[in-house]
Design a protein around this motif. Structure first.
Motif, short mmCIF file in Angstrom:
data_model
loop_
_atom_site.label_atom_id
_atom_site.label_comp_id
_atom_site.label_asym_id
_atom_site.label_seq_id
_atom_site.Cartn_x
_atom_site.Cartn_y
_atom_site.Cartn_z
N ALA A 30 0.86 -1.19 0.00
CA ALA A 30 0.00 0.00 0.00
C ALA A 30 0.90 1.23 0.00
O ALA A 30 1.98 1.21 0.57
N ALA A 31 0.44 2.29 -0.67
CA ALA A 31 1.26 3.49 -0.75
C ALA A 31 0.43 4.70 -0.40
O ALA A 31 -0.78 4.70 -0.59
N ASN A 32 1.06 5.69 0.17
CA ASN A 32 0.43 7.02 0.25
C ASN A 32 1.54 8.04 0.13
O ASN A 32 2.72 7.72 0.29
N TRP A 33 1.16 9.28 -0.14
CA TRP A 33 2.18 10.29 -0.44
C TRP A 33 3.15 10.47 0.73
O TRP A 33 4.36 10.61 0.53
N GLY A 34 2.61 10.44 1.95
CA GLY A 34 3.48 10.59 3.11
C GLY A 34 4.49 9.46 3.20
O GLY A 34 5.67 9.67 3.52
N GLY A 35 4.04 8.25 2.89
CA GLY A 35 4.94 7.10 2.93
C GLY A 35 6.04 7.23 1.89
O GLY A 35 7.21 6.90 2.15
N MET A 36 5.67 7.72 0.70
CA MET A 36 6.68 7.90 -0.34
C MET A 36 7.75 8.89 0.11
O MET A 36 8.94 8.68 -0.09
N LEU A 37 7.30 9.99 0.72
CA LEU A 37 8.23 11.00 1.22
C LEU A 37 9.18 10.40 2.24
O LEU A 37 10.37 10.68 2.27
N THR A 38 8.59 9.56 3.12
CA THR A 38 9.39 8.95 4.17
C THR A 38 10.47 8.06 3.58
O THR A 38 11.62 8.08 4.04
N ASP A 39 10.12 7.30 2.53
CA ASP A 39 11.14 6.48 1.87
C ASP A 39 12.22 7.35 1.27
O ASP A 39 13.41 7.02 1.31
N GLY A 40 11.78 8.49 0.73
CA GLY A 40 12.74 9.39 0.10
C GLY A 40 13.73 9.96 1.09
O GLY A 40 14.85 10.35 0.74
N LEU A 41 13.31 9.99 2.36
CA LEU A 41 14.17 10.52 3.41
C LEU A 41 15.53 9.85 3.44
O LEU A 41 16.54 10.47 3.76
N ASN A 42 15.55 8.56 3.08
CA ASN A 42 16.81 7.83 3.10
C ASN A 42 17.80 8.33 2.06
O ASN A 42 18.98 8.00 2.12
N TYR A 43 17.31 9.10 1.09
CA TYR A 43 18.18 9.49 -0.01
C TYR A 43 18.46 10.98 -0.05
O TYR A 43 18.86 11.52 -1.07
N ILE A 44 18.23 11.63 1.12
CA ILE A 44 18.50 13.06 1.20
C ILE A 44 19.92 13.38 0.74
O ILE A 44 20.17 14.34 0.04
#
Lengths: 317, 312
Positions: free
Chosen positions: B258-272
């Motif tokens: 399951a995906a939601n925009w907040g979850g996508m952002l959170t995953d992106g956090l690892n690649y700051i």
């Protein structure tokens, strides 16, 4: 005034009791039992019965609630079996650090938001107003952690100005030794708070400017400057006091996210790790403390408001 | 986060004049004409129309998008992780090889569904709670409103975290959880209006004619507060989307696939630190756009329906 204080305090007491009932109810509906959590899955039914009897868990619900209240009143917030520490001691350790973070952000936010909202009200529907309005709309429409991420990208990754991690340490003193680490967490929380407060201030100032006494002051020929400072600003600050109190829960929500993002060792971080570890006593203790702080904060704000503005005391209700 | 809703009149975005504090008696009559006027007034508000347009685009993007743009959002592809945008992947791929553009669509569905459904639940609970409290009055009113105060004293995120730690965070569960904590302000507003409405002649007449209490509440009171509820619900959609994002960030959102925009952002956090911008900006922009849009529409709706949002 005395009657107002009494009535308002009684109301707060009721609300406080309701907060504890809510927390107690959630605690009660949680899956599993404290006995299982402490004694482990291999505990015999007899041992569990003995534990329940020793801790009052075999009593009726109302009695259990009274016991719970009794513990609360005596400052016993529960015991974290996960961290093997009392919730009270965890909070005394971490609460000051969160207070520092939230307090600093509140202070800076007020210093920025009050003049900003006032300027918007005075330049209503001009470019300045629209610009600030756009800023605050985007400000509170942003997920707090994304805002924090953006600040990290700009100020830590690109510019190398401030560290991406909040200051570490057990005490406030440790935290204060590393002020540059505080910059980004405080900035994140400040920006979202400014977005809210400047809207409050703008509408409060607009409402004030429509009052008769402002027109009277203008008609008397009071200089614009002193109309703004002595009449508009002073009278708009009053509702702000209440609204600032009311917005405390929202800001604390933001603090949980900010502390989690910047790995800042405060109460919010504690709460977050507790939520991930299903460490319910910590969650409950924290919630009760924050609820109580909010209720008391609102009470103080209202009483201060009434003390400063007689219209509240004698007015509605 | 959520406390923008206690804003008083004059807080509209580009409002020209604050709604005059009209005495309760001479409100605009509500009926067909009033609604048509409201629609006309809404369409004249450019900012509100822009907000509505953004919402429509977002809904089409999320729900119609996957029909036109097929991507696999179930199985991961570890040979194609963190690819730069370009070629077959207009917005690149994420850390497990999902196509980011396609994922934005699927995630948007969850975010919008949770926001809208939670706001709907909150609207219903809040309306009934406020209407009953205001109509019955007396100690029932006091008790019901103190309960609202009690819940309001607990930060919304704490309440959600608590509940989300107890229940399994599926989308349906989160809708219920978010709905159950977002009704408080609505209840306050509705109660305030009902206190005024119940003294009006037609409600008194209905009472005199012996109409049942629940019918009076549903037919005469609830109908007249729909404007207020709609405005507040619009803001609650925005709040629920933000809360869902915060929950996902804290690790208590709906789990993958399951995906939601907040979850996508959170995953992106690892690649700051890696500069994978396509995993950090698009989802954030989607959230901000949607939340701003709902707030704009709420403001425009408030002006159009001449609702005065006051929390006490």
């Amino acid at each position: 005034m005395k009657r107002y204080v009494l009535r308002r305090s009684a109301q707060s007491l009721v609300v406080l009791v309701i907060v504890t009932i809510v927390v107690f109810a959630i605690l009660h509906f949680l899956p599993g039992s404290p006995a299982r959590a402490i004694l482990g899955i291999k505990a015999s039914p007899g041992a569990i019965r003995a534990f329940n009897a020793a801790n009052g868990y075999n009593r009726s619900l109302p009695v259990q609630y009274v016991l719970y209240l009794d513990h609360l009143v005596h400052g016993q917030l529960g015991f974290s079996y996960h961290l093997d520490q009392s919730v009270g001691s965890l909070l005394t350790l971490d609460l000051p650090k969160s207070a520092l973070l939230v307090g600093l952000s509140y202070l800076i936010a007020l210093i920025i938001a009050v003049p900003m909202g006032l300027a918007q009200a005075l330049r209503r529907n001009r470019p300045l107003d629209h610009g600030f309005t756009a800023f605050s709309f985007v400000g509170y429409s942003m997920p707090v952690f994304w805002l924090g991420m953006l600040l990290i990208i700009v100020f830590s990754v690109k510019l190398h100005l401030f560290p991406a991690e909040g200051p570490q340490g057990a005490s406030v003193g440790n935290v204060l030794q590393n002020p540059s680490g505080l910059v980004l967490p405080v900035a994140t929380l400040t920006i979202v708070t400014v977005a809210q407060f400047s809207r409050f201030m703008r509408s409060a100032a607009i409402d004030t400017m429509l009052q008769d006494y402002i027109r009277t002051a203008q008609a008397k020929g009071v200089p614009r400057r002193s109309v703004i400072i002595r009449h508009v600003l002073r009278n708009s600050l009053l509702p702000i006091v209440t609204l600032v109190g009311l917005s405390l829960p929202g800001v604390l929500s933001g603090a949980v996210v900010v502390e989690a993002l910047f790995n800042y060792p405060g109460m919010g971080w504690l709460f977050w790790t507790a939520a991930s570890a299903h460490d319910y006593p910590v969650l409950m203790g924290f919630t009760v403390v924050v609820g109580a702080a909010t209720v008391i904060g609102n009470l103080v704000a209202d009483l201060a408001y009434a003390a400063m503005d007689p219209r509240i005391r004698y007015g509605s209700r | 986060m959520s406390f923008r809703n206690v804003l008083e009149p004059g807080s509209g975005l580009f409002d020209t004049a604050p709604a005059p504090p009209s005495p309760p008696g001479d409100r605009a009559p509500k009926g067909q004409g009033a609604w048509r006027r409201a629609i006309v007034s809404f369409t004249r508000n450019k900012v509100g129309v822009v907000g509505l347009a953004i919402i429509i685009v977002m809904v089409l993007f999320s729900f119609l998008g996957p029909v036109l743009y097929h991507t696999n959002q179930i199985s991961t592809n570890l040979f194609r992780v963190n690819l730069k945008p370009g070629g077959a992947y207009p917005l690149g791929t994420d850390e497990v090889g999902y196509d980011v553009l396609g994922r934005l669509m699927v995630a948007g569905q969850a975010s919008l569904e949770v926001g809208l459904a939670a706001a709907a639940i909150a609207g219903i609970i809040g309306t009934l709670w406020g209407a009953v409290a205001g109509f019955v009055g007396g100690w029932v009113d006091s008790a019901m409103m103190r309960i609202v105060d009690g819940f309001l004293a607990i930060p919304p995120l704490l309440l959600v975290l608590l509940l989300a730690a107890i229940v399994t965070p599926s989308v349906g569960m989160l809708i219920i959880v978010l709905g159950c904590i977002s009704w408080l302000i609505t209840a306050r507003l509705v109660r305030g209006e009902v206190l005024v409405l119940r003294t009006l002649d037609y409600v008194l007449a209905a009472k005199v004619f012996g109409e049942r209490a629940w019918r009076i509440v549903l037919r005469h009171l609830v109908r007249n507060v729909i404007g207020t509820v709609a405005v507040q619900a619009t803001f609650e959609v925005a709040n629920a989307i933000l809360l869902l994002a915060a929950l996902s960030f804290l690790g208590l959102g709906p789990p993958p696939p399951a995906a939601n925009w907040g979850g996508m952002l959170t995953d992106g956090l690892n690649y700051i630190f890696d500069g994978y911008w396509w995993e950090i900006y698009p989802a954030g922009v989607c959230i901000v756009l949607t939340v701003v849009a709902f707030n704009l529409v709420g403001d425009a709706l408030r002006d159009a329906l001449e609702v005065r949002l006051q929390d006490r």
